[in-house]
Design a protein around this motif. Structure first.
Motif, PDB file in Angstrom:
ATOM      1  N   ARG A 102     120.640  66.490  54.123  1.00 28.06           N
ATOM      2  CA  ARG A 102     120.234  65.212  54.578  1.00 28.06           C
ATOM      3  C   ARG A 102     118.806  65.059  54.660  1.00 28.06           C
ATOM      4  NH1 ARG A 102     123.774  62.956  59.614  1.00 28.06           N
ATOM      5  NH2 ARG A 102     122.853  61.001  59.000  1.00 28.06           N
ATOM      6  N   VAL A 103     118.202  63.953  54.248  1.00 27.99           N
ATOM      7  CA  VAL A 103     116.727  63.759  54.351  1.00 27.99           C
ATOM      8  C   VAL A 103     116.386  62.576  55.203  1.00 27.99           C
ATOM      9  CG1 VAL A 103     114.586  62.882  52.684  1.00 27.99           C
ATOM     10  CG2 VAL A 103     116.537  64.419  51.830  1.00 27.99           C
ATOM     11  N   GLY A 104     115.116  62.884  55.593  1.00 25.39           N
ATOM     12  CA  GLY A 104     114.708  61.500  56.708  1.00 25.39           C
ATOM     13  C   GLY A 104     113.367  62.020  57.048  1.00 25.39           C
ATOM     14  N   GLN A 105     112.777  61.119  58.265  1.00 23.96           N
ATOM     15  CA  GLN A 105     111.553  61.377  58.832  1.00 23.96           C
ATOM     16  C   GLN A 105     111.518  62.013  60.060  1.00 23.96           C
ATOM     17  OE1 GLN A 105     109.758  57.450  58.838  1.00 23.96           O
ATOM     18  NE2 GLN A 105     107.891  58.163  58.568  1.00 23.96           N
ATOM     19  N   LEU A 106     110.763  62.891  60.440  1.00 26.46           N
ATOM     20  CA  LEU A 106     110.478  63.700  61.500  1.00 26.46           C
ATOM     21  C   LEU A 106     110.328  62.625  62.646  1.00 26.46           C
ATOM     22  CD1 LEU A 106     110.823  66.399  62.463  1.00 26.46           C
ATOM     23  CD2 LEU A 106     108.704  66.849  62.154  1.00 26.46           C
ATOM     24  N   MET A 107     110.844  62.523  63.718  1.00 32.03           N
ATOM     25  CA  MET A 107     110.549  61.470  64.541  1.00 32.03           C
ATOM     26  C   MET A 107     110.149  61.990  65.998  1.00 32.03           C
ATOM     27  SD  MET A 107     111.264  58.829  63.235  1.00 32.03           S
ATOM     28  CE  MET A 107     111.078  57.463  64.267  1.00 32.03           C
ATOM     29  N   HIS A 108     110.839  63.175  66.304  1.00 33.01           N
ATOM     30  CA  HIS A 108     110.266  63.926  67.641  1.00 33.01           C
ATOM     31  C   HIS A 108     110.589  65.476  67.683  1.00 33.01           C
ATOM     32  CE1 HIS A 108     109.672  64.236  72.027  1.00 33.01           C
ATOM     33  NE2 HIS A 108     111.039  64.577  72.121  1.00 33.01           N
ATOM     34  N   ILE A 109     109.974  66.177  68.271  1.00 32.99           N
ATOM     35  CA  ILE A 109     110.003  67.531  68.438  1.00 32.99           C
ATOM     36  C   ILE A 109     110.079  67.779  69.938  1.00 32.99           C
ATOM     37  CG2 ILE A 109     108.980  69.761  68.010  1.00 32.99           C
ATOM     38  CD1 ILE A 109     107.247  68.576  65.799  1.00 32.99           C
ATOM     39  N   GLU A 110     111.254  68.636  70.286  1.00 36.12           N
ATOM     40  CA  GLU A 110     111.377  69.026  71.689  1.00 36.12           C
ATOM     41  C   GLU A 110     111.159  70.537  71.740  1.00 36.12           C
ATOM     42  OE1 GLU A 110     115.009  68.098  73.537  1.00 36.12           O
ATOM     43  OE2 GLU A 110     115.288  66.253  72.764  1.00 36.12           O
ATOM     44  N   ARG A 111     110.275  71.058  72.505  1.00 39.71           N
ATOM     45  CA  ARG A 111     110.016  72.460  72.872  1.00 39.71           C
ATOM     46  C   ARG A 111     110.976  73.093  73.882  1.00 39.71           C
ATOM     47  NH1 ARG A 111     107.677  74.020  68.098  1.00 39.71           N
ATOM     48  NH2 ARG A 111     106.044  72.451  67.550  1.00 39.71           N
ATOM     49  N   HIS A 112     111.359  74.066  73.584  1.00 35.74           N
ATOM     50  CA  HIS A 112     112.470  74.747  74.658  1.00 35.74           C
ATOM     51  C   HIS A 112     112.137  76.126  74.594  1.00 35.74           C
ATOM     52  CE1 HIS A 112     115.269  71.346  75.160  1.00 35.74           C
ATOM     53  NE2 HIS A 112     115.034  71.089  73.937  1.00 35.74           N
ATOM     54  N   GLU A 113     111.211  76.554  75.572  1.00 36.78           N
ATOM     55  CA  GLU A 113     110.590  77.970  75.878  1.00 36.78           C
ATOM     56  C   GLU A 113     111.985  78.911  75.838  1.00 36.78           C
ATOM     57  OE1 GLU A 113     107.807  79.257  75.409  1.00 36.78           O
ATOM     58  OE2 GLU A 113     106.987  77.122  74.900  1.00 36.78           O
ATOM     59  N   GLY A 114     111.859  79.889  75.046  1.00 34.80           N
ATOM     60  CA  GLY A 114     112.979  80.940  75.060  1.00 34.80           C
ATOM     61  C   GLY A 114     114.402  80.534  74.669  1.00 34.80           C
ATOM     62  N   SER A 115     114.434  79.420  73.907  1.00 38.77           N
ATOM     63  CA  SER A 115     115.578  78.926  73.042  1.00 38.77           C
ATOM     64  C   SER A 115     115.062  78.259  71.945  1.00 38.77           C
ATOM     65  CB  SER A 115     116.460  77.950  74.247  1.00 38.77           C
ATOM     66  OG  SER A 115     117.626  77.467  73.699  1.00 38.77           O
ATOM     67  N   PHE A 116     116.006  77.418  71.296  1.00 36.61           N
ATOM     68  CA  PHE A 116     115.708  76.926  70.067  1.00 36.61           C
ATOM     69  C   PHE A 116     115.190  75.443  70.362  1.00 36.61           C
ATOM     70  CE2 PHE A 116     119.241  79.592  69.367  1.00 36.61           C
ATOM     71  CZ  PHE A 116     118.988  80.427  68.213  1.00 36.61           C
ATOM     72  N   ASP A 117     113.916  75.184  69.515  1.00 35.30           N
ATOM     73  CA  ASP A 117     113.403  73.872  69.631  1.00 35.30           C
ATOM     74  C   ASP A 117     114.356  72.837  69.028  1.00 35.30           C
ATOM     75  OD1 ASP A 117     111.267  75.125  70.893  1.00 35.30           O
ATOM     76  OD2 ASP A 117     110.063  75.558  69.602  1.00 35.30           O
ATOM     77  N   ILE A 118     114.229  71.763  69.478  1.00 37.30           N
ATOM     78  CA  ILE A 118     115.149  70.605  68.752  1.00 37.30           C
ATOM     79  C   ILE A 118     114.398  69.702  68.139  1.00 37.30           C
ATOM     80  CG2 ILE A 118     117.008  69.040  68.910  1.00 37.30           C
ATOM     81  CD1 ILE A 118     117.882  71.965  69.401  1.00 37.30           C
ATOM     82  N   VAL A 119     114.620  69.116  66.965  1.00 38.59           N
ATOM     83  CA  VAL A 119     113.845  68.036  66.145  1.00 38.59           C
ATOM     84  C   VAL A 119     114.908  67.007  65.893  1.00 38.59           C
ATOM     85  CG1 VAL A 119     112.050  69.419  65.163  1.00 38.59           C
ATOM     86  CG2 VAL A 119     114.388  69.048  63.958  1.00 38.59           C
ATOM     87  N   THR A 120     114.440  65.663  66.161  1.00 37.38           N
ATOM     88  CA  THR A 120     115.004  64.395  65.801  1.00 37.38           C
ATOM     89  C   THR A 120     114.615  63.928  64.584  1.00 37.38           C
ATOM     90  OG1 THR A 120     115.324  64.108  68.293  1.00 37.38           O
ATOM     91  CG2 THR A 120     115.933  62.274  66.887  1.00 37.38           C
ATOM     92  N   ILE A 121     115.688  63.419  63.834  1.00 32.91           N
ATOM     93  CA  ILE A 121     115.240  62.965  62.288  1.00 32.91           C
ATOM     94  C   ILE A 121     115.876  61.590  62.255  1.00 32.91           C
ATOM     95  CG2 ILE A 121     115.497  63.435  59.739  1.00 32.91           C
ATOM     96  CD1 ILE A 121     115.437  66.518  61.136  1.00 32.91           C
ATOM     97  N   LYS A 122     115.313  60.679  61.428  1.00 32.61           N
ATOM     98  CA  LYS A 122     115.799  59.214  61.071  1.00 32.61           C
ATOM     99  C   LYS A 122     115.687  59.257  59.767  1.00 32.61           C
ATOM    100  CE  LYS A 122     115.367  54.511  62.876  1.00 32.61           C
ATOM    101  NZ  LYS A 122     114.338  53.805  63.625  1.00 32.61           N
ATOM    102  N   ASP A 123     117.057  58.652  59.266  1.00 33.81           N
ATOM    103  CA  ASP A 123     116.953  58.561  57.597  1.00 33.81           C
ATOM    104  C   ASP A 123     116.493  57.046  57.489  1.00 33.81           C
ATOM    105  OD1 ASP A 123     119.268  57.070  58.097  1.00 33.81           O
ATOM    106  OD2 ASP A 123     120.496  58.610  57.246  1.00 33.81           O
TER     107      ASP A 123
END
Length: 278
Positions: free
Chosen positions: A208-229
């Motif tokens: 899937r292709v989209g635009q990067l909207m938001h980055i959530e930082r989680h120390e000691g775990s996986f960082d999560i990003v939100t994408i909008k197509d």
């Protein structure tokens, strides 16, 4: 004494039957799903050689020649095509018919005039996207690591195993660099930032292709990003699954059919109905 003899013979047998080194075979049922090999086409599948891409994230040249392009009928013909130096991956002749080609690699067959880039479709399967000569001269590489080597030389390591010495000081991990295939030099930097155009390379949303909207930082775990197509659909994934391919709505590489927009099964059915395929 008889017991001792029995134990030593068991130990000898145990050591004799141990395997040596990595596995050299791959059964068809255990081959990655995105190779699209039929399960009834035989017992074995080509096992990718060690190379720049992981075994589960690549496709061997043999599968491309035989199953995708239909230039060969069997593995022996794939071997002959490769040994005649007909296949180039990223500008270099590859004679190993199990060579692992991966995401963003440029495959060139000079005799037939074919040039392809390996990309994902919206269902996470490798697709051979046909290229013009100009576009086949470069590729995009994701920066996985930046460090200073033992001899005080700054180095960037990319997703396809390249080591780029003396990179631009602005290059950071998760950025993408545009690499000239002939020289191996990085020319442009595509920054990993809010508003960047990204393609997903792993997970349920691969392709899937989209635009990067938001980055959530989680120390000691996986960082999560939100994408909008471009259709307004929003989805989230791990930061490690994201590959920057451009800025805004301007990708640096041409995209395959569908342009990375995932449709629901109802939308797919409606399209097939209108095309008269149902």
């Amino acid at each position: 004494s008889a017991l001792c003899e029995c134990c030593t013979s068991l130990v000898r047998k145990r050591f004799v039957t141990m395997p040596r080194g990595p596995k050299k075979h791959l059964k068809r049922l255990h081959a990655p799903r995105h190779w699209n090999l039929g399960k009834m086409g035989g017992v074995w599948a080509p096992k990718p050689s060690p190379g720049p891409h992981k075994e589960r994230e690549c496709v061997p040249v043999c599968v491309i020649l035989r199953d995708r392009l239909k230039y060969a009928l069997n593995g022996k013909e794939c071997q002959q095509i490769c040994m005649e130096r007909c296949v180039k991956v990223d500008g270099k002749v590859r004679t190993d018919f199990n060579y692992p080609a991966g995401f963003m690699d440029v495959i060139e067959l000079e005799k037939s005039g074919d040039r392809f880039r390996l990309l994902f479709d919206v269902k996470g399967r490798f697709v051979l996207h046909r290229l013009e000569r100009e576009e086949a001269s470069y590729k995009l590489c994701r920066v996985n690591k930046v460090y200073v080597s033992a001899n005080k030389i700054p180095v960037a390591v990319t997703h396809d195993g390249r080591t780029i010495r003396y990179p631009d000081p602005d290059v950071k991990v998760n950025d993408t660099v545009k690499v000239d295939i002939a020289s191996g030099k990085a020319s442009e930097i595509l920054k990993f930032e809010i508003g960047a155009m990204v393609m997903l390379t792993k997970g349920h949303n691969a392709g899937r292709v989209g635009q990067l909207m938001h980055i959530e930082r989680h120390e000691g775990s996986f960082d999560i990003v939100t994408i909008k197509d471009t259709k307004g659909n929003t989805f989230a994934t791990r930061l490690g699954n994201v590959f920057v391919i451009g800025s805004g709505n301007h990708p640096q590489v041409t995209l395959p059919k569908g342009r990375g927009i995932k449709k629901t099964i109802l939308q797919e059915r409606d399209e097939r109905e209108t095309a008269g395929l149902l």
